[in-house]
Design a protein around this motif. Sequence first.
Motif, PDB file in Angstrom:
ATOM      1  N   TYR A 123       0.834  -1.206   0.000  1.00 53.69           N
ATOM      2  CA  TYR A 123       0.000   0.000   0.000  1.00 53.69           C
ATOM      3  C   TYR A 123       0.872   1.260   0.000  1.00 53.69           C
ATOM      4  N   ALA A 124       1.968   1.225   0.769  1.00 50.52           N
ATOM      5  CA  ALA A 124       2.864   2.375   0.818  1.00 50.52           C
ATOM      6  C   ALA A 124       3.499   2.622  -0.550  1.00 50.52           C
ATOM      7  N   ASP A 125       3.891   1.552  -1.230  1.00 50.95           N
ATOM      8  CA  ASP A 125       4.482   1.686  -2.564  1.00 50.95           C
ATOM      9  C   ASP A 125       3.467   2.266  -3.550  1.00 50.95           C
ATOM     10  N   ALA A 126       2.218   1.828  -3.413  1.00 46.81           N
ATOM     11  CA  ALA A 126       1.174   2.332  -4.306  1.00 46.81           C
ATOM     12  C   ALA A 126       0.944   3.817  -4.072  1.00 46.81           C
ATOM     13  N   LEU A 127       0.995   4.241  -2.811  1.00 44.62           N
ATOM     14  CA  LEU A 127       0.840   5.670  -2.511  1.00 44.62           C
ATOM     15  C   LEU A 127       2.083   6.452  -2.926  1.00 44.62           C
ATOM     16  N   ALA A 128       3.253   5.820  -2.827  1.00 36.13           N
ATOM     17  CA  ALA A 128       4.502   6.481  -3.246  1.00 36.13           C
ATOM     18  C   ALA A 128       4.478   6.799  -4.730  1.00 36.13           C
ATOM     19  N   ALA A 129       3.780   5.963  -5.499  1.00 36.95           N
ATOM     20  CA  ALA A 129       3.669   6.211  -6.939  1.00 36.95           C
ATOM     21  C   ALA A 129       2.900   7.496  -7.222  1.00 36.95           C
ATOM     22  N   HIS A 130       2.195   7.997  -6.209  1.00 41.33           N
ATOM     23  CA  HIS A 130       1.462   9.264  -6.344  1.00 41.33           C
ATOM     24  C   HIS A 130       2.185  10.398  -5.616  1.00 41.33           C
ATOM     25  N   GLY A 131       3.464  10.190  -5.321  1.00 35.19           N
ATOM     26  CA  GLY A 131       4.270  11.246  -4.737  1.00 35.19           C
ATOM     27  C   GLY A 131       4.269  11.313  -3.226  1.00 35.19           C
ATOM     28  N   ARG A 132       3.681  10.328  -2.564  1.00 31.03           N
ATOM     29  CA  ARG A 132       3.642  10.339  -1.102  1.00 31.03           C
ATOM     30  C   ARG A 132       4.920   9.737  -0.539  1.00 31.03           C
ATOM     31  N   VAL A 134       7.200   7.811   2.533  1.00 30.97           N
ATOM     32  CA  VAL A 134       6.933   6.653   3.394  1.00 30.97           C
ATOM     33  C   VAL A 134       6.181   7.089   4.646  1.00 30.97           C
ATOM     34  N   GLY A 135       6.606   8.218   5.214  1.00 29.75           N
ATOM     35  CA  GLY A 135       5.947   8.730   6.409  1.00 29.75           C
ATOM     36  C   GLY A 135       4.506   9.123   6.156  1.00 29.75           C
ATOM     37  N   GLN A 136       4.250   9.769   5.032  1.00 27.99           N
ATOM     38  CA  GLN A 136       2.875  10.163   4.694  1.00 27.99           C
ATOM     39  C   GLN A 136       1.997   8.943   4.451  1.00 27.99           C
ATOM     40  N   ALA A 137       2.537   7.952   3.760  1.00 29.06           N
ATOM     41  CA  ALA A 137       1.774   6.730   3.511  1.00 29.06           C
ATOM     42  C   ALA A 137       1.455   6.035   4.826  1.00 29.06           C
ATOM     43  N   GLY A 138       2.442   5.934   5.698  1.00 33.36           N
ATOM     44  CA  GLY A 138       2.221   5.301   6.989  1.00 33.36           C
ATOM     45  C   GLY A 138       1.178   6.038   7.809  1.00 33.36           C
ATOM     46  N   PHE A 139       1.215   7.358   7.767  1.00 30.78           N
ATOM     47  CA  PHE A 139       0.234   8.177   8.490  1.00 30.78           C
ATOM     48  C   PHE A 139      -1.178   7.899   7.994  1.00 30.78           C
ATOM     49  N   ALA A 140      -1.346   7.893   6.671  1.00 26.69           N
ATOM     50  CA  ALA A 140      -2.671   7.677   6.090  1.00 26.69           C
ATOM     51  C   ALA A 140      -3.200   6.282   6.421  1.00 26.69           C
ATOM     52  N   PHE A 200     -14.068  11.805   5.051  1.00 23.13           N
ATOM     53  CA  PHE A 200     -13.622  13.022   5.730  1.00 23.13           C
ATOM     54  C   PHE A 200     -12.094  13.048   5.812  1.00 23.13           C
ATOM     55  N   ILE A 201     -11.492  11.904   6.120  1.00 26.85           N
ATOM     56  CA  ILE A 201     -10.030  11.823   6.177  1.00 26.85           C
ATOM     57  C   ILE A 201      -9.426  12.095   4.807  1.00 26.85           C
ATOM     58  N   ILE A 202      -9.986  11.465   3.781  1.00 24.52           N
ATOM     59  CA  ILE A 202      -9.467  11.653   2.426  1.00 24.52           C
ATOM     60  C   ILE A 202      -9.620  13.097   1.973  1.00 24.52           C
ATOM     61  N   ASP A 203     -10.752  13.701   2.312  1.00 24.18           N
ATOM     62  CA  ASP A 203     -10.960  15.107   1.967  1.00 24.18           C
ATOM     63  C   ASP A 203      -9.893  15.974   2.632  1.00 24.18           C
ATOM     64  N   GLY A 204      -9.554  15.656   3.867  1.00 16.96           N
ATOM     65  CA  GLY A 204      -8.510  16.410   4.561  1.00 16.96           C
ATOM     66  C   GLY A 204      -7.153  16.231   3.906  1.00 16.96           C
ATOM     67  N   LEU A 205      -6.856  15.001   3.480  1.00 15.29           N
ATOM     68  CA  LEU A 205      -5.574  14.729   2.830  1.00 15.29           C
ATOM     69  C   LEU A 205      -5.494  15.408   1.456  1.00 15.29           C
ATOM     70  N   GLU A 206      -6.637  15.554   0.803  1.00 20.33           N
ATOM     71  CA  GLU A 206      -6.642  16.263  -0.476  1.00 20.33           C
ATOM     72  C   GLU A 206      -6.249  17.715  -0.297  1.00 20.33           C
ATOM     73  N   ARG A 207      -6.519  18.263   0.876  1.00 20.83           N
ATOM     74  CA  ARG A 207      -6.196  19.651   1.167  1.00 20.83           C
ATOM     75  C   ARG A 207      -4.773  19.799   1.680  1.00 20.83           C
ATOM     76  N   ASN A 208      -4.335  18.779   2.441  1.00 18.37           N
ATOM     77  CA  ASN A 208      -2.991  18.895   3.039  1.00 18.37           C
ATOM     78  C   ASN A 208      -2.495  17.554   3.557  1.00 18.37           C
ATOM     79  N   TRP A 209      -1.371  17.096   3.024  1.00 22.26           N
ATOM     80  CA  TRP A 209      -0.696  15.924   3.574  1.00 22.26           C
ATOM     81  C   TRP A 209       0.336  16.409   4.589  1.00 22.26           C
ATOM     82  N   PRO A 210       0.416  15.790   5.778  1.00 25.64           N
ATOM     83  CA  PRO A 210       1.410  16.242   6.760  1.00 25.64           C
ATOM     84  C   PRO A 210       2.828  16.071   6.227  1.00 25.64           C
ATOM     85  N   ALA A 211       3.709  16.943   6.621  1.00 28.14           N
ATOM     86  CA  ALA A 211       5.102  16.881   6.162  1.00 28.14           C
ATOM     87  C   ALA A 211       5.853  15.817   6.955  1.00 28.14           C
ATOM     88  N   LEU A 212       5.794  14.602   6.492  1.00 28.79           N
ATOM     89  CA  LEU A 212       6.442  13.468   7.179  1.00 28.79           C
ATOM     90  C   LEU A 212       7.413  12.774   6.255  1.00 28.79           C
TER      91      LEU A 212
END
Length: 212
Positions: A123-132, A134-140, A200-212
């Motif tokens: 899942y982390a690799d799949a999110l990394a393909a969208h520019g996330r 490792v920390g951001q993927a783990g957070f989500a 709601f979580i996804i909507d928040g992430l669309e606005r801002n991913w934490p800097a991790l």
Amino acid sequence: MGTGRTAGKKTGPKPSFTRDDVIDAALDAGIADFTLAEVATKIGVVTSAVYRRFDSRDDLLDACLSRVASAVALPRPGMSWQEICRLWADECWRICGVFPGLVQVVYSYPAAFTRIGSVAAAYADALAAHGRTVGQAGFALDFIGDTVFSCRLGVEAMRSVDESGESGLERAKERTDASHPIQPEDSWADRGFVDLKVDFIIDGLERNWPAL
């Protein structure tokens, strides 16, 4: 005439069993509260025989959780990061239904998360393909997973039935004053607000991913 058998003792080869047989028995008994004695009885051996395959109950529990992890569907190529997050939420919910007691283990067994390494990595690799990162993927994954599992824990409490045959939801409705701002609903025994919370979580992430 003698039969050649020793009275009170069974003859023939000792029953054979595999690690998978033990895992199957433990999952059938319930991943949250199986005992080695119960598992041994299910496969037709004495409890001490189980130790030929597993060193301890925790060792067997780890193997059960690895089996659970292998049942989780992984992201497919071409999915958006939002679809990946929703798939993770759906799978967290689904496997709790496939393996009763799993949600209790998730919150009571500190090492539970160590068994999903390959799944989390996929899942982390799949999110990394969208520019996330490792920390951001783990957070989500952690945020969504915690949300779904905690909701599942509440749902199972609402579904539980006591000795009188009354469900948790029925007890909650009986004990909730009409003036209370939160009124129990039938959806509390189903997915309830799970999808709304995940959106709601996804909507928040669309606005801002934490800097991790």
